[in-house]
Design an enzyme around this catalytic site. Sequence first.
Site, short mmCIF file in Angstrom:
data_model
loop_
_atom_site.label_atom_id
_atom_site.label_comp_id
_atom_site.label_asym_id
_atom_site.label_seq_id
_atom_site.Cartn_x
_atom_site.Cartn_y
_atom_site.Cartn_z
N THR A 86 -12.85 -50.11 -11.98
CA THR A 86 -11.48 -50.16 -12.48
C THR A 86 -10.54 -50.95 -11.56
O THR A 86 -10.46 -50.69 -10.37
CB THR A 86 -10.91 -48.74 -12.69
OG1 THR A 86 -9.52 -48.87 -13.01
CG2 THR A 86 -11.03 -47.87 -11.47
N HIS A 88 -7.50 -50.58 -11.70
CA HIS A 88 -6.44 -49.60 -11.49
C HIS A 88 -6.50 -48.96 -10.11
O HIS A 88 -5.53 -48.37 -9.67
CB HIS A 88 -6.69 -48.41 -12.46
CG HIS A 88 -5.80 -48.34 -13.62
ND1 HIS A 88 -6.01 -49.05 -14.74
CD2 HIS A 88 -4.70 -47.58 -13.86
CE1 HIS A 88 -5.08 -48.73 -15.62
NE2 HIS A 88 -4.27 -47.85 -15.10
N ARG A 127 -17.85 -35.17 -1.17
CA ARG A 127 -16.61 -34.57 -0.64
C ARG A 127 -16.06 -33.48 -1.55
O ARG A 127 -14.93 -33.02 -1.36
CB ARG A 127 -15.56 -35.68 -0.46
CG ARG A 127 -15.93 -36.65 0.65
CD ARG A 127 -15.24 -38.00 0.52
NE ARG A 127 -15.59 -38.91 1.60
CZ ARG A 127 -16.75 -39.56 1.72
NH1 ARG A 127 -17.69 -39.42 0.80
NH2 ARG A 127 -16.98 -40.36 2.75
N1 INI Z 1 -6.70 -41.51 -12.63
C1 INI Z 1 -7.38 -40.76 -11.76
O1 INI Z 1 -7.01 -39.59 -11.51
N2 INI Z 1 -8.51 -41.25 -11.16
C2 INI Z 1 -8.96 -42.53 -11.42
O2 INI Z 1 -10.01 -42.90 -10.84
C3 INI Z 1 -8.24 -43.33 -12.30
N3 INI Z 1 -8.68 -44.67 -12.56
O3 INI Z 1 -9.65 -45.12 -11.94
O4 INI Z 1 -8.14 -45.38 -13.40
C4 INI Z 1 -7.08 -42.79 -12.92
N4 INI Z 1 -6.37 -43.53 -13.79
C5 INI Z 1 -5.38 -42.94 -14.69
C6 INI Z 1 -4.01 -42.80 -14.06
O5 INI Z 1 -3.99 -41.78 -13.06
C7 INI Z 1 -2.96 -42.45 -15.10
O6 INI Z 1 -3.27 -41.20 -15.69
C8 INI Z 1 -2.83 -43.50 -16.22
O7 INI Z 1 -2.66 -44.78 -15.65
C9 INI Z 1 -1.63 -43.19 -17.13
O8 INI Z 1 -0.41 -43.24 -16.40
#
Ligand code: INI
Length: 153
Positions: A86, A88, A127
């Site tokens: 990702t 993100h 972890r």
């Molecule tokens: N949210 C997580 O808690 N862990 C992740 O690994 C993750 N990734 O990888 O995308 C993730 N994305 C969602 C983000 O937290 C939000 O809920 C989303 O962007 C909506 O605002």
Amino acid sequence: MKRIEGNLSAAGQKIGIVASRFNDFIVNRLIGGAEDCFVRHGGNSEDLTLTFVPGAFEIPLVALKMAESGKYDAVVCLGAVIRGATPHFDMVANESAKGIAAASLRSGVPVTNGILTTDSIEQAIERAGTKAGNKGADAMISAIEIVNVVKGL
Ligand code: INI
């Protein structure tokens, strides 16, 4: 010299927990580790309040609201941000960590960070209650200690 140190007794403490549903396979282990830690240090599990949010990105706002409610001595944040494929990852990991620190400073209530940020699911599993401990328990013991430090100031 006067020293102020927090003991590790959770007796009488009330703690809010914010946990994300994203990667719930991992996060459920963090919740279990946090609850187990609280009870083993003298807390009553009925004094824990657990709020779920969609992902780690949403944790800081709810942590701030819980902290400002006046109902909790501390708030423990639990989540798992796993790099995988990702794009993100960096944004979610950085914003959640910054937001948690801001929630604590803005509210004046201890807010601890139990969000795993790992390169792989294997590292997250390590972890979350296997060979590298449990980040949920770590975040809870920090909350218990800092509540007692703040009481002693
Ligand atoms: N949210 C997580 O808690 N862990 C992740 O690994 C993750 N990734 O990888 O995308 C993730 N994305 C969602 C983000 O937290 C939000 O809920 C989303 O962007 C909506 O605002």
